[in-house]
Design a protein around this motif. Structure first.
Motif, PDB file in Angstrom:
ATOM      1  N   HIS A 203      -8.465 154.854  22.068  1.00  0.00           N
ATOM      2  CA  HIS A 203      -7.943 155.505  20.831  1.00  0.00           C
ATOM      3  C   HIS A 203      -8.483 157.584  20.959  1.00  0.00           C
ATOM      4  O   HIS A 203      -8.149 157.994  20.138  1.00  0.00           O
ATOM      5  CB  HIS A 203      -8.904 155.044  19.673  1.00  0.00           C
ATOM      6  CG  HIS A 203      -8.674 153.916  19.176  1.00  0.00           C
ATOM      7  ND1 HIS A 203      -7.475 153.959  18.652  1.00  0.00           N
ATOM      8  CD2 HIS A 203     -10.188 152.451  19.094  1.00  0.00           C
ATOM      9  CE1 HIS A 203      -7.699 152.722  18.403  1.00  0.00           C
ATOM     10  NE2 HIS A 203      -8.471 151.211  18.239  1.00  0.00           N
ATOM     11  N   GLU A 204      -9.816 157.149  21.748  1.00  0.00           N
ATOM     12  CA  GLU A 204     -10.139 159.022  21.913  1.00  0.00           C
ATOM     13  C   GLU A 204      -8.981 159.600  22.602  1.00  0.00           C
ATOM     14  O   GLU A 204      -8.804 161.054  22.873  1.00  0.00           O
ATOM     15  CB  GLU A 204     -11.319 158.342  22.860  1.00  0.00           C
ATOM     16  CG  GLU A 204     -11.707 159.943  23.348  1.00  0.00           C
ATOM     17  CD  GLU A 204     -13.178 160.225  24.074  1.00  0.00           C
ATOM     18  OE1 GLU A 204     -13.501 161.147  23.979  1.00  0.00           O
ATOM     19  OE2 GLU A 204     -13.572 159.263  24.351  1.00  0.00           O
ATOM     20  N   ALA A 205      -8.300 159.090  23.177  1.00  0.00           N
ATOM     21  CA  ALA A 205      -7.273 159.080  23.845  1.00  0.00           C
ATOM     22  C   ALA A 205      -5.714 159.763  23.470  1.00  0.00           C
ATOM     23  O   ALA A 205      -5.439 161.179  23.632  1.00  0.00           O
ATOM     24  CB  ALA A 205      -6.766 158.495  25.738  1.00  0.00           C
ATOM     25  N   ASN A 206      -5.369 159.085  22.597  1.00  0.00           N
ATOM     26  CA  ASN A 206      -4.624 159.039  22.076  1.00  0.00           C
ATOM     27  C   ASN A 206      -4.920 160.332  21.100  1.00  0.00           C
ATOM     28  O   ASN A 206      -4.539 161.023  20.308  1.00  0.00           O
ATOM     29  CB  ASN A 206      -4.303 158.301  20.241  1.00  0.00           C
ATOM     30  CG  ASN A 206      -3.707 156.401  21.401  1.00  0.00           C
ATOM     31  OD1 ASN A 206      -3.107 156.995  22.396  1.00  0.00           O
ATOM     32  ND2 ASN A 206      -4.303 155.778  21.487  1.00  0.00           N
ATOM     33  N   ALA A 207      -6.846 160.803  20.480  1.00  0.00           N
ATOM     34  CA  ALA A 207      -6.642 161.426  19.575  1.00  0.00           C
ATOM     35  C   ALA A 207      -6.293 162.990  20.471  1.00  0.00           C
ATOM     36  O   ALA A 207      -5.863 163.795  19.675  1.00  0.00           O
ATOM     37  CB  ALA A 207      -8.319 161.015  18.986  1.00  0.00           C
TER      38      ALA A 207
END
Length: 354
Positions: A203-207
């Protein structure tokens, strides 16, 4: 536990207890890892392992010299507590945490053994009859409940019967347990934690990707604006080339004006030197004065033109220098933006590869 006890070591682990019904499966004490601590009670000179979940004590195990902590996998260990009539299991996040807990267990176990020996020595000194009786009874070995190959203790025959029965029961309970099931359950909880961490990282990478895309679009827009500005400055630079030609013409005109002024000054000086000899008549004198005034007026006009030309030249040079500085600054900004754009593209490429 009371305030007289002090924690001497703490770690976090998933806590399990053997199923009292089947004696084969592990029952998790909570959904998440709990804090497991070693405590020392200075008043009673005992060591305990304590873990609290909410307001309930999940583990309250007093360590005795006959206990043994057994590693059943790389991240899972267990020990039996005859007083609590159960077997505790701990699943750790890493092998290092398991090793640290096992080392501390051995240290605390040795400290408990020394404390018991000191307590027995004091009892023998204060009660001679008990001392004689205890030395008359032959000791009998008792095997620890956690399996063969572990420490052996020697007790009096009066305590042997009860402890041996309890040890045999715990030994049977452990032998009936499935080691593979313990390992699977420990690995399951470990994989669950790792999966949660990976989901959070994803999720952090997608953000971060979305943020980089927005930043990339902003950089592209800013780069396009800078390119247009450079094109304008280049066109203005072409205009400056014509200004350069005008500057050369002005310089040439200034030189001509200076030569002309110099010639007129010489002529005025010559006329002044010759006026006395040439003013023979009043008419010649007036004509000479008028000519002199005309020359002075012409000289003033030429000086005014010279000053105007110098001012125009200075303004042209200042404007040209300002434009050059602006072009240099824009070029530097473009270099920085192009470098940042390259870094973002590389980051996106690495993220796509991963």
């Amino acid at each position: 536990f009371s305030c007289r006890e002090q924690p001497i070591f703490s770690t976090r682990a998933h806590v399990f207890q053997i199923d009292p019904a089947t004696k084969r499966n592990w029952i998790p004490a909570s959904k998440h890892a709990l804090t497991v601590s070693y405590f020392y009670d200075a008043t009673r000179n005992v060591y305990r392992i304590i873990s609290v979940g909410g307001t309930k004590a999940i583990i309250n195990s007093t360590i005795t010299p006959n206990m043994t902590f057994t590693k059943t996998s790389q991240k899972f260990g267990q020990w039996a507590d005859s007083r609590a009539n159960t077997v505790y299991g701990l699943g750790f996040a890493s092998e290092q945490h398991l090793s640290q807990f096992a080392e501390k267990f051995q240290e605390v176990k040795e400290a408990a053994r020394l404390a018991r020996e000191k307590s027995q020595d004091k009892t023998e000194l204060t009660n001679p009859a008990l001392s004689i009786t205890s030395h008359q009874v032959l000791p009998s070995p008792i095997i620890s409940s956690n399996g063969p190959g572990e420490d052996k203790l020697f007790r009096s025959q009066s305590a042997d019967v009860e402890i041996t029965t309890e040890k045999e029961r715990l030994k049977k309970m452990l032998s009936e347990g499935s080691v593979s099931e313990v390992q699977w359950e420990a690995e399951f909880f470990s994989l669950q934690d790792n999966n949660n961490k990976l989901v959070a990282a994803l999720h952090e990478a997608n953000a971060n990707v979305d943020q980089w895309k927005k930043q990339l679009a902003a950089y592209q827009e800013e780069t396009e604006t800078l390119r247009q500005r450079v094109a304008e400055l280049e066109s203005q630079g072409a205009h400056d080339s014509s200004s350069e030609n005008n500057k050369e013409e002005l310089s040439q005109t200034l030189e001509e004006l200076e030569l002309l002024i110099k010639a007129k000054d010489e002529e005025i000086q010559m006329l002044k030197n010759q006026k006395c000899s040439r003013w023979e008549t009043e008419g010649e004198r007036e004509e000479t004065l008028q000519k002199l005034q005309e020359l002075e007026t012409r000289n003033a006009e030429l000086e005014q033109r010279l000053q105007l030309a110098e001012q125009t030249l200075a303004e042209t040079l200042s404007e040209r220098e300002k434009i050059q500085n602006e072009v240099t600054k824009v070029a530097e900004i473009m270099d920085v933006k192009i470098f940042e754009l390259s870094e973002i593209r590389q980051g996106l490429a690495k993220l796509v590869e991963s």
